[in-house]
Design a protein around this motif. Structure first.
Motif, short mmCIF file in Angstrom:
data_model
loop_
_atom_site.label_atom_id
_atom_site.label_comp_id
_atom_site.label_asym_id
_atom_site.label_seq_id
_atom_site.Cartn_x
_atom_site.Cartn_y
_atom_site.Cartn_z
N ARG A 1 3.14 4.46 -0.63
CA ARG A 1 3.05 5.31 -2.47
C ARG A 1 3.82 6.07 -2.78
O ARG A 1 4.73 5.99 -1.55
CB ARG A 1 1.71 6.62 -1.90
CG ARG A 1 0.23 5.93 -1.41
CD ARG A 1 -0.46 5.26 -3.43
NE ARG A 1 -1.87 4.65 -2.88
CZ ARG A 1 -1.85 3.36 -2.95
NH1 ARG A 1 -0.89 2.67 -3.00
NH2 ARG A 1 -2.82 2.54 -3.12
N HIS B 1 1.22 -1.37 0.04
CA HIS B 1 -0.38 -0.09 0.37
C HIS B 1 0.76 1.62 -0.20
O HIS B 1 0.54 2.18 0.30
CB HIS B 1 -0.93 0.08 1.39
CG HIS B 1 -2.45 -1.14 1.34
ND1 HIS B 1 -3.30 -1.31 -0.01
CD2 HIS B 1 -2.48 -2.51 1.60
CE1 HIS B 1 -3.65 -1.78 0.44
NE2 HIS B 1 -3.17 -2.75 1.50
N GLN C 1 -3.36 -9.41 -7.76
CA GLN C 1 -4.36 -8.89 -9.06
C GLN C 1 -5.34 -8.16 -9.59
O GLN C 1 -5.57 -7.00 -10.03
CB GLN C 1 -4.91 -10.50 -9.74
CG GLN C 1 -3.51 -11.43 -10.94
CD GLN C 1 -4.41 -12.48 -11.16
OE1 GLN C 1 -5.18 -13.47 -10.51
NE2 GLN C 1 -3.84 -13.24 -12.26
N GLY C 2 -5.85 -8.18 -8.02
CA GLY C 2 -7.35 -6.84 -8.11
C GLY C 2 -6.31 -6.10 -7.11
O GLY C 2 -7.15 -4.88 -7.93
N MET C 3 -4.85 -5.54 -6.76
CA MET C 3 -5.07 -4.61 -6.65
C MET C 3 -4.45 -4.09 -7.13
O MET C 3 -4.14 -2.71 -7.92
CB MET C 3 -3.64 -4.68 -5.27
CG MET C 3 -3.95 -4.68 -4.26
SD MET C 3 -2.25 -4.74 -3.16
CE MET C 3 -2.42 -3.32 -2.66
N GLU C 4 -4.23 -4.20 -8.82
CA GLU C 4 -3.57 -4.22 -9.92
C GLU C 4 -4.53 -3.56 -10.49
O GLU C 4 -4.46 -2.51 -11.00
CB GLU C 4 -2.37 -5.68 -10.90
CG GLU C 4 -2.13 -4.60 -11.93
CD GLU C 4 -1.88 -5.53 -13.16
OE1 GLU C 4 -0.50 -5.19 -14.25
OE2 GLU C 4 -2.33 -7.13 -13.20
N LYS C 5 -5.64 -4.29 -10.52
CA LYS C 5 -7.00 -3.69 -11.18
C LYS C 5 -7.30 -2.14 -10.22
O LYS C 5 -7.64 -1.40 -11.26
CB LYS C 5 -8.02 -4.58 -10.93
CG LYS C 5 -7.38 -5.92 -11.69
CD LYS C 5 -9.25 -6.44 -11.66
CE LYS C 5 -8.95 -7.70 -12.41
NZ LYS C 5 -10.17 -8.82 -12.17
N ARG C 6 -7.41 -2.11 -8.93
CA ARG C 6 -7.11 -1.67 -8.52
C ARG C 6 -6.53 0.12 -8.87
O ARG C 6 -7.22 1.60 -9.08
CB ARG C 6 -7.53 -0.82 -7.20
CG ARG C 6 -8.70 -1.50 -6.64
CD ARG C 6 -8.98 -2.33 -5.01
NE ARG C 6 -7.05 -2.17 -4.07
CZ ARG C 6 -7.62 -3.58 -4.15
NH1 ARG C 6 -8.25 -4.64 -4.57
NH2 ARG C 6 -6.34 -3.72 -3.32
N TYR C 7 -5.17 -0.34 -9.38
CA TYR C 7 -3.91 1.23 -9.96
C TYR C 7 -5.15 1.51 -11.48
O TYR C 7 -5.15 2.56 -11.82
CB TYR C 7 -3.27 0.59 -10.35
CG TYR C 7 -2.11 0.54 -9.10
CD1 TYR C 7 -1.55 1.85 -8.68
CD2 TYR C 7 -2.03 -1.02 -8.36
CE1 TYR C 7 -1.05 1.58 -7.47
CE2 TYR C 7 -1.32 -0.37 -7.39
CZ TYR C 7 -1.00 1.16 -6.55
OH TYR C 7 -0.42 1.09 -5.28
N TYR C 8 -5.32 0.37 -11.74
CA TYR C 8 -6.28 1.35 -13.12
C TYR C 8 -7.07 1.74 -13.51
O TYR C 8 -8.82 2.14 -14.53
CB TYR C 8 -6.37 0.46 -14.49
CG TYR C 8 -4.42 0.07 -14.74
CD1 TYR C 8 -4.37 0.29 -16.40
CD2 TYR C 8 -4.90 -1.59 -14.37
CE1 TYR C 8 -3.22 0.30 -16.18
CE2 TYR C 8 -2.70 -1.57 -14.40
CZ TYR C 8 -2.07 -0.43 -15.58
OH TYR C 8 -1.08 -0.93 -16.00
N ARG C 9 -8.72 2.04 -12.35
CA ARG C 9 -9.62 2.17 -12.50
C ARG C 9 -10.14 4.28 -12.34
O ARG C 9 -8.50 4.67 -12.32
CB ARG C 9 -10.55 2.38 -11.06
CG ARG C 9 -10.79 0.76 -11.04
CD ARG C 9 -11.12 0.61 -9.23
NE ARG C 9 -11.68 -0.98 -9.20
CZ ARG C 9 -12.21 -1.38 -7.74
NH1 ARG C 9 -11.96 -0.48 -7.26
NH2 ARG C 9 -12.20 -2.97 -7.86
N ARG D 1 2.55 0.19 -8.18
CA ARG D 1 1.60 0.17 -9.76
C ARG D 1 2.34 -1.08 -10.52
O ARG D 1 1.77 -2.34 -10.40
CB ARG D 1 0.65 0.56 -11.24
CG ARG D 1 -0.08 -0.09 -12.14
CD ARG D 1 -0.45 0.54 -12.79
NE ARG D 1 0.71 0.90 -13.14
CZ ARG D 1 1.10 2.31 -14.33
NH1 ARG D 1 0.25 2.45 -14.77
NH2 ARG D 1 2.34 2.17 -14.72
#
Length: 289
Positions: free
Chosen positions: A184, A182, A281-289, A193
């Motif tokens: 930043r 998490h 994979q879920g964390m990676e997807k959140r970066y593309y929202r 990411r």
């Protein structure tokens, strides 16, 4: 011409420690063993304390003196004697690589297996170049930009142990605390990411296992801090690396059992490999929202 003292590298220290262990098991004094080898009385003591080199040709006779004739033991110590004074690629970075860090790199190069618990950072062997630069710059407050760049090069170069072309692949297990994922980076928001994507890609590499320790995990020994366990071909004992506010320290022998048990409990508390991959994979997807 003055004698140049030997640098007590981690390889030479481990070689001396193993030779001393065999001698103690045989119930011989260092002086008696040295005389039996035709050496001056203090030579073996210097070898055991990494202040003198053990020549590869002397390994088999010395072990035979102690009643150690197993081919595996002789081969392992001959190889270590040959490598004890060998300079690694990291010596070209000697202006920024401290001796304890050089020991870590040598252990990684020699190990058959590495098990690592890293609660707050992605392990160095899995870092992207950008993540390495950002985290080194954040932690090495007294380093110049040039030194930070050099240290990030070293960190990335260490990752070659994960492939080892033509040899046995390293068995590597990393348990990473969710908190590390998490992080930043204000100046480079894409850093985390890309790092998570690297972790996902690395799960497909043979011999590498990655698990995530969720924030809501049950209590486990990892709360005491991060550490790494290095395993070697028998008869060489394992080594544990411990990080704390005083820096890096290393231990072997009976202490390994404590950390071995702790790591087993940490693995048990972490997400399974499949659940860890899904989490990443879920964390990676959140970066593309």
């Amino acid at each position: 011409m003055p004698t140049i003292p030997l640098v007590p590298t981690v390889r030479r220290r481990r070689l001396g420690s193993q030779v001393r262990r065999y001698r103690n098991d045989a119930g011989m004094s260092a002086e008696a063993a040295a005389r039996a080898m035709g050496w001056d009385p203090g030579k073996l003591s210097r070898i055991e304390h990494a202040k003198a080199a053990l020549q590869p040709k002397d390994v088999a006779p010395l072990l035979a003196l102690y009643g150690v004739t197993e081919e595996g033991a002789v081969v392992a110590l001959v190889a270590m004697a040959k490598d004890a004074g060998r300079k690694g690629w990291w010596t070209s970075y000697s202006d920024v690589v401290a001796s304890s860090y050089a020991d870590l790199i040598a252990l990684e190069a020699d190990a058959e297996s590495i098990r690592e618990w890293s609660p707050y950072l992605v392990p160095g062997l899995l870092q992207t170049p950008a993540y390495a630069r950002e985290t080194i710059a954040a932690h090495a407050l007294t380093r110049t930009p040039q030194e930070v760049h050099a240290l990030s090069e070293v960190r990335v170069a260490r990752q070659s142990v994960l492939s080892r072309p033509g040899g046995e692949p390293l068995r590597y297990v990393a348990v990473i605390g969710e908190a590390a994922l998490h992080q930043r980076f204000a100046s480079r928001p894409e850093t985390m990411r890309d790092q998570i994507r690297r972790l996902i890609e690395t799960t497909e590499v043979p011999g590498i296992t990655i698990q995530v320790m969720p924030l809501d995990a049950t209590p486990h020994p990892g709360g005491a801090g991060g550490f790494s366990l290095f395993g070697f071909a028998p008869p060489l004992p394992g080594v544990v690396q411990i990080e704390n506010l005083k820096g890096t320290s290393y231990a072997e022998g009976d202490e390994i059992r404590l950390f071995d048990d702790a790591f087993g409990r940490i693995v048990g508390a972490a997400l399974s490999t499949d659940d860890s991959l899904a989490f990443l994979q879920g964390m990676e997807k959140r970066y593309y929202r």
